[in-house]
Design a protein around this motif. Structure first.
Motif, PDB file in Angstrom:
ATOM      1  N   ASN A 149      -3.500   2.098  -6.637  1.00  0.00           N
ATOM      2  CA  ASN A 149      -4.833   2.662  -6.795  1.00  0.00           C
ATOM      3  C   ASN A 149      -4.883   4.002  -6.040  1.00  0.00           C
ATOM      4  OD1 ASN A 149      -7.607   3.286  -6.182  1.00  0.00           O
ATOM      5  ND2 ASN A 149      -8.127   1.194  -6.825  1.00  0.00           N
ATOM      6  N   GLN A 161      -7.355   5.777  -5.156  1.00  0.00           N
ATOM      7  CA  GLN A 161      -8.430   5.897  -4.158  1.00  0.00           C
ATOM      8  C   GLN A 161      -8.125   5.077  -2.906  1.00  0.00           C
ATOM      9  OE1 GLN A 161      -9.930   6.117  -7.479  1.00  0.00           O
ATOM     10  NE2 GLN A 161     -10.029   8.255  -6.829  1.00  0.00           N
ATOM     11  N   THR A 162      -7.809   3.793  -3.119  1.00  0.00           N
ATOM     12  CA  THR A 162      -7.651   2.909  -1.964  1.00  0.00           C
ATOM     13  C   THR A 162      -6.218   2.888  -1.438  1.00  0.00           C
ATOM     14  OG1 THR A 162      -7.086   1.009  -3.334  1.00  0.00           O
ATOM     15  CG2 THR A 162      -9.432   1.342  -2.877  1.00  0.00           C
ATOM     16  N   GLY A 163      -5.270   3.324  -2.251  1.00  0.00           N
ATOM     17  CA  GLY A 163      -3.854   3.270  -1.847  1.00  0.00           C
ATOM     18  C   GLY A 163      -3.271   1.878  -1.933  1.00  0.00           C
ATOM     19  N   GLU A 164      -3.995   0.935  -2.563  1.00  0.00           N
ATOM     20  CA  GLU A 164      -3.481  -0.436  -2.651  1.00  0.00           C
ATOM     21  C   GLU A 164      -2.775  -0.686  -3.986  1.00  0.00           C
ATOM     22  OE1 GLU A 164      -6.908  -2.797  -1.846  1.00  0.00           O
ATOM     23  OE2 GLU A 164      -6.917  -2.173   0.269  1.00  0.00           O
ATOM     24  N   ARG A 219      -8.167   0.161 -17.104  1.00  0.00           N
ATOM     25  CA  ARG A 219      -8.370   1.304 -16.191  1.00  0.00           C
ATOM     26  C   ARG A 219      -8.213   2.633 -16.935  1.00  0.00           C
ATOM     27  NH1 ARG A 219      -8.578   0.137 -10.806  1.00  0.00           N
ATOM     28  NH2 ARG A 219      -8.241  -2.049 -10.342  1.00  0.00           N
ATOM     29  N   GLU A 247      -8.609   6.348 -15.579  1.00  0.00           N
ATOM     30  CA  GLU A 247      -8.474   6.415 -14.107  1.00  0.00           C
ATOM     31  C   GLU A 247      -7.173   7.092 -13.700  1.00  0.00           C
ATOM     32  OE1 GLU A 247      -8.889   2.846 -11.765  1.00  0.00           O
ATOM     33  OE2 GLU A 247     -10.581   2.187 -12.993  1.00  0.00           O
ATOM     34  N   THR A 295       0.842  -1.200   0.000  1.00  0.00           N
ATOM     35  CA  THR A 295       0.000   0.000   0.000  1.00  0.00           C
ATOM     36  C   THR A 295       0.881   1.255   0.000  1.00  0.00           C
ATOM     37  OG1 THR A 295      -0.053   0.255   2.400  1.00  0.00           O
ATOM     38  CG2 THR A 295      -1.746  -1.180   1.463  1.00  0.00           C
TER      39      THR A 295
END
Ligand code: ATP
Length: 358
Positions: A350, A352-355, A271, A274, A227
């Motif tokens: 990602n 948004q999620t930081g993953e 994606r 994005e 992450t």
């Protein structure tokens, strides 16, 4: 055989959930470091293994035996704490011998085992002294010797080096590594110092808010953080993160960063449109003063000579980046430079999620 298995461990204190459903296996003779920021639950988790805290939920198995409800004395566990916790009124010899005396071992055996432990810790010449006559580092060695002399199946250490000054810490770190390699005991070690974690652990478990975010080898934690949090927590400087947007160019995925296009992994084609984060370490960015068509253009803000290398703070678009350059890289503040990111070293995240995405 002393594998430690934690299954779904949860521990709350009133409204605070200190440990949140942690599942973790520490294999026999493995050295696992629990690493995370202050308050993330490391000590609480360790104290659950030591049965100094009782988990609200979950199971703890050591050597295949469910020990969740066993009192600590029944387990062959030794602990070393941050505060040296040596008895001031006992000599070094008696401090180290303490656990063996409790076990009512024969006198000759105690003498021999204390001598061996003291030699391992290089304090054999201090056995007659009292703790007040020792330096902090020597006192900490006594605490470690006292823990290992009972030949525990499991050794638990909670920030054992954090009271030492920087130089002694560095020296003790290498000594601990040598020692633990020699005694080959299953060890769980708590620290908030990422360098200590990377240098000591066979595996590192990163905790955040009571949860394990990543459990991996030190090199994978460093190179492939799961992450954005892990990438930012590990490494000095922390991993850089650049915003980019995915586009599809022909049948290729590309990412547009600061007006430049860089190749992206094919799996990111789906994606398109994005925003993603490109994680890249300072040493995996190559700076040049020659205009490079494929390079990201950047402006140098700060140049810090750090002895073995230069640490540059640069700006790409509106974002700041840390870049490591060789000592002989000639550059001035405000100068325009070009950056090449090592393609194999980019970590795609990602936004948004930081993953991690790939
Ligand atoms: P540090 O690195 O600062 O020692 P840590 O990661 O070891 O932190 P813990 O000591 O396990 O964190 O604490 C986790 C959370 O549980 C914190 O929010 C802490 O305030 C809380 N906590 C720990 N022990 C108790 C307690 N006995 N009573 C109430 N809350 C507690």
């Amino acid at each position: 055989m002393a594998e430690i298995r934690l299954e779904g461990i949860r521990k709350t204190f009133g409204k605070v959930t200190a440990v949140r459903d942690v599942t973790l296996t520490v294999r026999d003779r493995e050295f696992v470091v629990l690493l995370g920021p202050s308050g993330c639950g490391k000590t609480t988790l360790l104290r659950c293994v030591a049965e100094l805290e009782r988990p609200d939920r979950g199971r703890i198995c050591i050597g295949g035996e469910d020990v969740t409800d066993l009192p600590p004395r029944r387990r062959r566990i030794a602990m070393v704490f941050q505060s040296y916790a040596v008895f001031p009124h006992l000599t070094v010899f008696e401090n180290i011998a303490f656990g063996l005396r409790m076990q009512k071992r024969p006198h000759q055996e105690i003498k021999k085992r204390v001598q061996v432990a003291a030699e391992l810790l290089q304090i054999a010449e201090l056995l007659e002294r009292y703790p007040s006559q020792l330096s902090g580092g020597q006192r900490q060695r006594v605490a470690v010797a006292r823990a290992i002399v009972v030949e525990p199946e499991v050794l638990l250490m909670d920030e054992p080096l954090s009271n030492l000054d920087a130089l002694l810490r560095l020296q003790m770190r290498a000594e601990l590594k040598r020692l633990l390699h020699e005694i080959q005991t299953t060890t769980v070690y708590v620290t908030h110092d990422q360098v200590e974690a990377l240098s000591l652990g066979d595996y590192v478990a990163i905790l955040k808010e009571g949860e394990i975010i990543q459990h991996d080898t030190p090199m994978r934690i460093y190179d492939e953080p799961a992450t954005v949090f892990v990438g930012g927590f590990i490494g000095n400087p922390p991993m850089n993160f650049l915003k980019g947007s995915i586009e599809v160019n022909g049948d290729q995925a590309v990412v547009s960063v600061g007006g430049h296009h860089l190749a992206a992994p094919p799996s990111l084609k789906k994606r398109s449109g994005e925003t993603v984060l490109l994680g890249i370490r300072a040493e995996n960015i190559h700076a040049t003063t020659e205009p490079a068509r494929e390079g990201l253009s950047a402006r140098v803000l700060v140049i810090e000579p750090l002895g073995s290398h230069l640490l540059l703070t640069v700006q790409v678009g509106s974002e700041g980046l840390k870049v490591i350059a060789r000592n002989d890289f000639v550059v001035e503040p405000q100068q325009g430079i070009w950056l090449r990111l090592e393609p194999g070293k980019v970590r795609w995240m990602n936004a948004q999620t930081g993953e991690a995405l790939v």
